[in-house]
Structure formats: C-alpha cells, structure tokens
Scaffold this motif. Structure first.
Motif, mmCIF file in Angstrom:
data_model
loop_
_atom_site.group_PDB
_atom_site.id
_atom_site.type_symbol
_atom_site.label_atom_id
_atom_site.label_comp_id
_atom_site.label_asym_id
_atom_site.label_seq_id
_atom_site.Cartn_x
_atom_site.Cartn_y
_atom_site.Cartn_z
ATOM 1 N N GLY A 1 6.336 11.692 -0.155
ATOM 2 C CA GLY A 1 5.389 10.805 0.509
ATOM 3 C C GLY A 1 4.734 9.785 -0.394
ATOM 4 O O GLY A 1 3.923 8.971 0.063
ATOM 5 N N ARG A 2 5.055 9.787 -1.671
ATOM 6 C CA ARG A 2 4.447 8.840 -2.611
ATOM 7 C C ARG A 2 5.440 7.747 -2.971
ATOM 8 O O ARG A 2 6.565 8.010 -3.382
ATOM 9 C CB ARG A 2 3.986 9.581 -3.871
ATOM 10 C CG ARG A 2 2.904 10.613 -3.579
ATOM 11 C CD ARG A 2 2.497 11.372 -4.806
ATOM 12 N NE ARG A 2 1.907 10.501 -5.813
ATOM 13 C CZ ARG A 2 1.381 10.939 -6.957
ATOM 14 N NH1 ARG A 2 1.372 12.238 -7.221
ATOM 15 N NH2 ARG A 2 0.865 10.097 -7.820
ATOM 16 N N ARG A 3 5.022 6.525 -2.808
ATOM 17 C CA ARG A 3 5.864 5.377 -3.070
ATOM 18 C C ARG A 3 6.091 5.216 -4.571
ATOM 19 O O ARG A 3 5.206 5.484 -5.381
ATOM 20 C CB ARG A 3 5.176 4.123 -2.531
ATOM 21 C CG ARG A 3 6.046 2.912 -2.407
ATOM 22 C CD ARG A 3 5.253 1.772 -1.756
ATOM 23 N NE ARG A 3 6.130 0.710 -1.307
ATOM 24 C CZ ARG A 3 6.672 -0.193 -2.101
ATOM 25 N NH1 ARG A 3 6.391 -0.166 -3.380
ATOM 26 N NH2 ARG A 3 7.471 -1.130 -1.621
ATOM 27 N N PRO B 1 0.815 -1.212 0.000
ATOM 28 C CA PRO B 1 0.000 0.000 0.000
ATOM 29 C C PRO B 1 0.848 1.262 0.000
ATOM 30 O O PRO B 1 1.922 1.310 0.588
ATOM 31 C CB PRO B 1 -0.805 -0.121 1.311
ATOM 32 C CG PRO B 1 -0.804 -1.585 1.615
ATOM 33 C CD PRO B 1 0.489 -2.107 1.116
ATOM 34 N N ALA B 2 0.355 2.273 -0.685
ATOM 35 C CA ALA B 2 1.088 3.535 -0.760
ATOM 36 C C ALA B 2 0.989 4.267 0.570
ATOM 37 O O ALA B 2 0.031 4.115 1.317
ATOM 38 C CB ALA B 2 0.483 4.412 -1.863
ATOM 39 N N PRO B 3 2.006 5.073 0.906
ATOM 40 C CA PRO B 3 1.925 5.893 2.103
ATOM 41 C C PRO B 3 0.860 6.963 1.957
ATOM 42 O O PRO B 3 0.294 7.160 0.888
ATOM 43 C CB PRO B 3 3.329 6.506 2.199
ATOM 44 C CG PRO B 3 3.860 6.468 0.805
ATOM 45 C CD PRO B 3 3.261 5.256 0.188
ATOM 46 N N ALA B 4 0.654 7.679 3.039
ATOM 47 C CA ALA B 4 -0.444 8.640 3.083
ATOM 48 C C ALA B 4 -0.273 9.778 2.088
ATOM 49 O O ALA B 4 -1.210 10.498 1.800
ATOM 50 C CB ALA B 4 -0.574 9.208 4.497
ATOM 51 N N GLY B 5 0.932 9.960 1.550
ATOM 52 C CA GLY B 5 1.190 11.083 0.662
ATOM 53 C C GLY B 5 0.427 11.045 -0.645
ATOM 54 O O GLY B 5 0.351 12.039 -1.344
ATOM 55 N N GLY B 6 -0.130 9.904 -1.033
ATOM 56 C CA GLY B 6 -0.872 9.831 -2.277
ATOM 57 C C GLY B 6 -0.653 8.522 -2.981
ATOM 58 O O GLY B 6 0.006 7.608 -2.478
ATOM 59 N N PHE C 1 15.395 2.796 -6.037
ATOM 60 C CA PHE C 1 13.979 2.970 -5.676
ATOM 61 C C PHE C 1 13.648 2.291 -4.354
ATOM 62 O O PHE C 1 12.825 2.799 -3.581
ATOM 63 C CB PHE C 1 13.087 2.451 -6.800
ATOM 64 C CG PHE C 1 13.090 3.321 -8.033
ATOM 65 C CD1 PHE C 1 12.893 4.688 -7.938
ATOM 66 C CD2 PHE C 1 13.272 2.759 -9.300
ATOM 67 C CE1 PHE C 1 12.869 5.497 -9.069
ATOM 68 C CE2 PHE C 1 13.258 3.553 -10.445
ATOM 69 C CZ PHE C 1 13.068 4.930 -10.324
ATOM 70 N N ASP C 2 14.263 1.155 -4.060
ATOM 71 C CA ASP C 2 14.050 0.507 -2.757
ATOM 72 C C ASP C 2 14.490 1.429 -1.628
ATOM 73 O O ASP C 2 13.792 1.578 -0.615
ATOM 74 C CB ASP C 2 14.825 -0.808 -2.689
ATOM 75 C CG ASP C 2 14.198 -1.921 -3.515
ATOM 76 O OD1 ASP C 2 13.031 -1.773 -3.925
ATOM 77 O OD2 ASP C 2 14.885 -2.936 -3.755
ATOM 78 N N ARG C 3 15.657 2.014 -1.793
ATOM 79 C CA ARG C 3 16.155 2.937 -0.770
ATOM 80 C C ARG C 3 15.256 4.164 -0.662
ATOM 81 O O ARG C 3 14.949 4.643 0.445
ATOM 82 C CB ARG C 3 17.583 3.350 -1.142
ATOM 83 C CG ARG C 3 18.142 4.529 -0.348
ATOM 84 C CD ARG C 3 19.442 5.007 -0.986
ATOM 85 N NE ARG C 3 19.752 6.362 -0.602
ATOM 86 C CZ ARG C 3 19.223 7.455 -1.142
ATOM 87 N NH1 ARG C 3 18.302 7.339 -2.089
ATOM 88 N NH2 ARG C 3 19.585 8.657 -0.729
ATOM 89 N N LEU C 4 14.813 4.687 -1.821
ATOM 90 C CA LEU C 4 13.939 5.857 -1.820
ATOM 91 C C LEU C 4 12.632 5.563 -1.083
ATOM 92 O O LEU C 4 12.179 6.361 -0.251
ATOM 93 C CB LEU C 4 13.645 6.264 -3.266
ATOM 94 C CG LEU C 4 12.760 7.488 -3.488
ATOM 95 C CD1 LEU C 4 13.484 8.756 -3.072
ATOM 96 C CD2 LEU C 4 12.351 7.589 -4.960
ATOM 97 N N ASN C 5 12.034 4.405 -1.351
ATOM 98 C CA ASN C 5 10.778 4.044 -0.687
ATOM 99 C C ASN C 5 10.966 3.856 0.814
ATOM 100 O O ASN C 5 10.081 4.207 1.603
ATOM 101 C CB ASN C 5 10.203 2.780 -1.314
ATOM 102 C CG ASN C 5 9.606 3.030 -2.688
ATOM 103 O OD1 ASN C 5 9.185 4.140 -2.995
ATOM 104 N ND2 ASN C 5 9.571 1.998 -3.529
ATOM 105 N N ALA C 6 12.113 3.308 1.198
ATOM 106 C CA ALA C 6 12.389 3.121 2.629
ATOM 107 C C ALA C 6 12.489 4.455 3.350
ATOM 108 O O ALA C 6 12.280 4.523 4.572
ATOM 109 C CB ALA C 6 13.675 2.327 2.803
ATOM 110 N N ALA D 1 23.888 0.887 -0.437
ATOM 111 C CA ALA D 1 22.614 0.276 -0.818
ATOM 112 C C ALA D 1 22.816 -1.095 -1.448
ATOM 113 O O ALA D 1 21.944 -1.960 -1.354
ATOM 114 C CB ALA D 1 21.860 1.194 -1.779
ATOM 115 N N LEU D 2 23.954 -1.312 -2.109
ATOM 116 C CA LEU D 2 24.230 -2.591 -2.772
ATOM 117 C C LEU D 2 25.256 -3.421 -2.005
ATOM 118 O O LEU D 2 25.897 -4.301 -2.567
ATOM 119 C CB LEU D 2 24.715 -2.367 -4.199
ATOM 120 C CG LEU D 2 23.601 -2.110 -5.217
ATOM 121 C CD1 LEU D 2 23.191 -0.651 -5.235
ATOM 122 C CD2 LEU D 2 23.987 -2.554 -6.602
#
Length: 430
Positions: free
Chosen positions: A86-88, A39-44, A75-80, A324-325
C-alpha cells in the motif's frame, strides 16, 4: 551451481569510453529530476529510492540509460498495482553527467538531502561517490559494475554479485578475478579453435584486448591479435588478416561504431566466422540499424551475459517485463534495471512483513546480506554475495547466450541455468 564473476562486464565500459573519445567531449551536466510526487496511498508514507545515471555523459545520451529506464518501468507498474504493502515508491533520479564531480553531487542530493532508502540500478561512468554511499550505510542494489566500486565497498550490491571482501580495496589486494566461461562455451559448444581479438592502439582498448587474449589462451585457443589505429583505423586490413588466419571467433575492445565498421569490412573481404562475440551492453534491439550495412556479419553476432534474454517470451517474468515496456526499443540493460527494481521491492516487502516494520536502510541492507542467491523470478542467473578471504582459483559458472537472427532478433542458445562450466579464475587489475 554458481553465477559468474564476469571480468567482461566489469570492463565493458572500455567500448563506450572509446565511442565518446571518437565523438569529442562536452562539459558534463548534472540534472536532478523528481518523479512520483503524487500523494501516497492510504497504506503509509512513500518509500523513496534514488537512481543515479550518466545520462548526459560525454559518451552520449543513450549509453547508460537502459538500467534506469528498466527500473522506472518496474516501479511505475508496481505503483499502478498499489505499491509495496500500500505504500507508493517515489523515484528520484539524478543525472551525474558522467563526471566524478557530478556523481558526488548526485550522492549528496539523494543520500544526504533526500534521504533515499536505497539506490537502485546505478549506471555511472565515474562512480566517485561510492565511498560516501557506503559510509552512509545506503544499500545500492543492482548497479552495473562499470568500475570496481561493487567489488570494493560494503553496502554496494552490483547486478552480478561478488565474492570479494569489499573492505575498501578493490577485490583482493587490488586485483579482481574473472572466469573463462565465454571462451569455454564457444570451444565446447561451437567447436571454435582460433580466435581473433581486435583493438585500437589506445591504452584502455589495448588493456582489455590483453585480458581477452589471456583468457582465450588459457582455454587453448590459437589467438590472432589485430590492432587498428584509433584515429584512422584500417578495418579492411584487419578483416583480411583474420580471414587469412582462419579465425572462428572475433572478439573486440572497441565501441559500437568500430564494431559496425569491422563487420562491414568482414563482409567486404568475405570473412566468415562462427561468431562475432559481443557483450551485454550491446545486446539491444537496435542491431538491425547499427549493423545495417553488414548483413552476413550481423547474423554472426552472439552476445553473452548473466541474465535471461529479453526475447525469451516463453518465460513469464520476461513477458511481464515486455508488457510494461511495450512499444519501446529494448535492451538487456533494460531487463537488468527491471530486475534491480524487483530486488529492492522484495527487500522492502521483507521489512514491512508482519505490519510492524519500516523500510529503513538497515533493514534493506540486512535482506541483501542474507547470503541467499537471488534470481529475480528467473531473470538472473542466481546472484550471490560472499566475503571470501582468498580469491577463487576455479569456479563453476553459468552463462546466458543469444545470437542475432534477422527477422527473429536475439535467439536464446541453451538454458542459462544449465549452461555451466568449471573454469579458472584469472586475476586482473581494474
């Protein structure tokens, strides 16, 4: 200062194509994977991107996956860390199997069905769907120029930039242009005067060898050409001849396996060179294994490119990438995939700035068309896109250089943003 218009990168697929031919062929596969469905975070709502890779191509599973894996790690790091405002970021990957049919299928799935905002870090053996991506107005950001697509179509932005009109025809009236900066570097900085070019007696290999030979001669080198039989190559004879001719440099138009065997032969006959020069695709941490039976030649390996050495841990953006890697085998294509993902992220942030926008294809494309150089926090020699009506005759181009040292890995040679040369631009046909 300008960045490169690299003929070598555009044609580097010659080597991996040869590897596939040597190993035989298999039926292409197309495997559509979904990633990031939490699920996406609350940001949208999530921001959806696509990555097309020839992961199961006839060339082999590891040949093209570096850019994809680098982008996914970013992108994994960004989402973390909370995503983009706020948007995944929801990453959809598609394996085109290295075929034109598979590539068109991936384009249909990601662009037309899944409605991705952009494609990122594309690395396709046969980018047959490029025209469809362009017609849909989907920005393709930071892809590897394995073919001529990034010099042909609008909305496609390869990792190395372009000056071409990109009006549906490759380059300028079907011709691309590349500089001689690699050859100038070894002449000026390493004092090289004689270069050997080794190729197979196979059409693609021979064509690439002719391009390298032409560039070397334009820079005043004495050029020794060596051609070996594709089916039964006599590398020892080629190595003995380049030794006798006193070659300072060795360039090639061969696959990694052929390179390793050539290096073994060079060690066997006692051929010592200033540099055995390879390209960004072979700029990997697996050199120790790939060239395990050629220690002297292995330590004469040099790589050139347009991105910062992934071993340059003194640079903060490289340290972040490596963190990250951590624990994974690394390559320069991993780093360039990471930079491509960063590029898209910066574009998406511009769309959401001020709180009233959305990450649309048009908004991302507008960011890419700002006509401002982009360096991915210093990971890339600044990349530019222009639409010049006429091809350049000369250009100031900069170069990233590293050499392999056992126990140290790839050691950076000079500052890539200051290692620049005014060089001629030579025409070639893709």
């Amino acid at each position: 200062m300008s960045r490169r218009v690299p003929a070598a990168e555009t044609l580097l697929v010659v080597a991996v194509l040869l590897a596939g031919a040597a190993c035989g062929s298999r039926l292409p596969e197309s495997d559509f994977e979904r990633r990031g469905t939490a699920p996406a975070p609350a940001g949208g709502a999530p921001v959806r991107v696509g990555i097309i890779t020839s992961a199961t191509s006839p060339v082999g599973g590891a040949a093209f996956t570096g850019p994809r894996d680098g982008a996914k790690a970013y992108f994994d790091r960004l989402n973390a860390r909370g995503g983009i405002e706020g948007r995944r970021v929801e990453v959809r990957t598609c394996d085109d199997g290295g075929s034109g049919v598979g590539n068109n299928d991936c384009v249909h799935r990601l662009v037309e069905e899944q409605k991705v905002a952009a494609l990122v870090a594309t690395s396709s053996l046969d980018y047959a769907g490029a025209a469809r991506v362009s017609r849909a107005g989907v920005p393709d950001i930071g892809g590897q120029p394995i073919g001529a697509a990034y010099e042909t179509y609008p909305h496609l932005y390869g990792i190395y930039g372009s000056l071409a009109p990109r009006d549906g025809k490759p380059g300028w009236d079907g011709e691309l242009y590349g500089g001689t900066e690699v050859y100038r570097y070894f002449k000026r900085e390493q004092g090289a005067r004689t270069a050997a070019v080794v190729s197979y007696n196979q059409a693609a290999s021979a064509a690439y060898a002719r391009l390298v030979t032409r560039g070397l001669r334009a820079e005043g080198y004495k050029v020794v050409t060596e051609q070996v039989d594709f089916a039964l190559p006599n590398f020892r004879a080629a190595a003995a001849d380049l030794k006798e001719q006193g070659a300072d440099l060795v360039f090639d138009a061969m696959d990694t396996h052929g390179n390793a065997r050539l290096c073994e032969a060079m060690d066997d006959v006692g051929a010592k060179v200033t540099a055995k020069v390879t390209n960004v695709q072979n700029w990997t941490s697996s050199v120790g294994d790939d060239y395990k039976d050629a220690p002297r030649c292995r330590n004469a390996l040099w790589a050139t490119g347009s991105s910062r050495n992934y071993e340059d841990t003194g640079h903060p953006a490289v340290r972040e990438f490596r963190a990250a890697l951590r624990g994974k085998a690394l390559s320069q294509w991993h780093l360039e995939g990471w930079a491509a993902a960063m590029w898209f992220t910066d574009a998406a942030k511009s769309c959401l700035s001020g709180g009233g926008g959305d990450v649309t294809r048009a908004c991302v494309d507008a960011f890419m068309n700002r006509n401002k150089p982009y360096s991915a926090r210093g990971l890339l020699i600044p990349v530019t896109y222009e639409h010049r009506a006429e091809p350049p005759t000369t250009r100031r181009t900069c170069l990233s250089v590293a050499r392999w040292r056992d126990g140290e890995g790839w050691v950076t040679q000079g500052d890539m943003n200051e290692q620049c040369f005014d060089v001629p631009q030579l025409a070639y046909q893709p």
